[in-house]
Scaffold this active site. Structure first.
Site, mmCIF file in Angstrom:
data_model
loop_
_atom_site.group_PDB
_atom_site.id
_atom_site.type_symbol
_atom_site.label_atom_id
_atom_site.label_comp_id
_atom_site.label_asym_id
_atom_site.label_seq_id
_atom_site.Cartn_x
_atom_site.Cartn_y
_atom_site.Cartn_z
ATOM 1 N N CYS A 117 0.749 -1.399 -0.120
ATOM 2 C CA CYS A 117 -0.224 0.195 -0.294
ATOM 3 C C CYS A 117 0.600 1.356 -0.216
ATOM 4 O O CYS A 117 2.078 1.389 1.209
ATOM 5 C CB CYS A 117 -0.879 -0.283 1.243
ATOM 6 S SG CYS A 117 -1.783 0.899 1.167
ATOM 7 N N LYS A 158 1.635 -9.715 -0.440
ATOM 8 C CA LYS A 158 2.259 -8.771 -1.392
ATOM 9 C C LYS A 158 2.306 -7.102 -1.643
ATOM 10 O O LYS A 158 2.826 -7.053 -0.214
ATOM 11 C CB LYS A 158 0.238 -8.128 -1.452
ATOM 12 C CG LYS A 158 0.152 -7.542 -3.395
ATOM 13 C CD LYS A 158 -1.281 -7.044 -3.425
ATOM 14 C CE LYS A 158 -1.796 -6.902 -4.765
ATOM 15 N NZ LYS A 158 -1.224 -5.736 -5.115
ATOM 16 N N GLY A 219 -0.516 -5.329 -12.152
ATOM 17 C CA GLY A 219 -0.349 -4.352 -12.191
ATOM 18 C C GLY A 219 -0.695 -4.044 -14.341
ATOM 19 O O GLY A 219 0.166 -4.904 -14.897
#
Length: 336
Positions: A117, A158, A219
């Site tokens: 994040c 992640k 992405g």
């Protein structure tokens, strides 16, 4: 409750290509259980990941995991049997491990940890991508979680390519693998990059070649063409789609169909029905102001996938009630 049953016959009976894995990315403030239910009803994905649950000063109790991720009370699956992974975000290894244990007690069957994040408010409190500057911290957190949980509960993470740059990418990957992480999702950008294109898929490919972990590419994957380009560059068989699933909620079904040599055209009426039923579902969980805000937010994403929404976005954003917005949306799509 099958909130999208009216569209079910339109979207089923499409063969699934099992050579690849498709996942729905966790997106804070967007991918709550209502949006997960919508996407799951349409189908095509293998699993979804929850919005992150932030762990700060105390362990998160089981009741919180049951409330924020209601699928945990249904064998960690949506109504349509798609697994939902519970994602945590935090920097204290002990608290993260205890929270992960509570999540499993609440029904979670897979724990994922967010080290990607880029939000300033998250990084400012020591969570998310800021931890990519300290590989040892990644190891401590994931090792504590892995040792705390039963061996049959998968643990994944992640990440992004790095914080300011990619200098520590290999160190971070090595730390996570040493800690017992089984699956690693990599967003092909650094924190500094934000969401600026392009995602550097070649970096994901370098990791794919060097690790025994399952690598999930993330992405700039928005359709079949971009997925196949990503696959060619990375060598990955596992892919996660984030904003692309909000721009086009049918993307997973379309990819499955096209990989099987079929077409999967979506009629505008199908999207209208989904939008209206989604509004009704939102109102059972949120007040009208929040519901209106979430619907307008989704319109902002849909404009990238549907030209009708793009051309009428400002009109949609000016709507002052849920009923006005759903009616305006209906009228907009009828023009096509």
């Amino acid at each position: 409750m099958n909130i999208y049953q009216n569209t079910n016959t339109i979207l089923t009976n499409i063969p699934k290509n099992t050579a690849i894995t498709l996942a729905v990315a966790p997106m804070e403030g967007v991918m709550d259980h209502t949006m997960r239910a919508l996407l799951s009803q349409i189908g095509g994905m293998n699993y979804l990941v929850s919005e992150f649950i932030r762990v700060t000063q105390y362990p998160i109790p089981t009741t919180t995991f049951q409330r924020l991720i209601p699928e945990n009370q249904n064998n960690a699956q949506t109504t349509h049997k798609h697994p939902v992974h519970t994602q945590l975000l935090g920097s204290n290894a002990e608290l993260m491990a205890e929270s992960a244990s509570n999540a499993v007690k609440a029904g979670a069957t897979h724990i994922d940890v967010n080290f990607g994040c880029p939000a300033k408010r998250v990084n400012g409190h020591g969570g998310g991508s800021v931890l990519l500057q300290t590989p040892d911290a990644l190891y401590e957190i994931m090792n504590a979680i892995r040792k705390t949980l039963p061996s049959n509960v998968p643990v994944s993470a992640k990440i992004r390519l790095g914080f300011e740059d990619e200098t520590l990418l290999l160190d971070n990957v090595a730390a996570l693998e040493a800690a017992g992480v089984g699956t690693l999702t990599i967003h092909g950008r650094t924190k500094k990059d934000g969401y600026k294109p392009p995602a550097r898929w070649e970096k994901i490919g370098e990791i794919q070649d060097q690790t025994k972990m399952t690598v999930v590419a993330n992405g700039d994957i928005t359709d079949t063409e971009s997925l196949l380009r990503c696959q060619a560059i990375t060598g990955c068989q596992h892919f996660m789609i984030g904003r692309g699933s909000l721009n086009n909620p049918f993307v997973f079904q379309q990819i499955r169909a096209e990989l099987n040599g079929q077409t999967n055209a979506i009629e505008s009426r199908t999207l209208t029905t989904l939008f209206t039923e989604y509004a009704i579902e939102l109102q059972t969980h949120y007040d009208d102001i929040t519901t209106l805000g979430r619907l307008k937010q989704w319109c902002g994403h849909l404009r990238f996938g549907f030209v009708e929404i793009k051309e009428n976005l400002q009109i949609l954003r000016r709507c002052r009630s849920v009923n006005e917005l759903t009616q305006t949306f209906d009228n907009t799509m009828r023009k096509t």
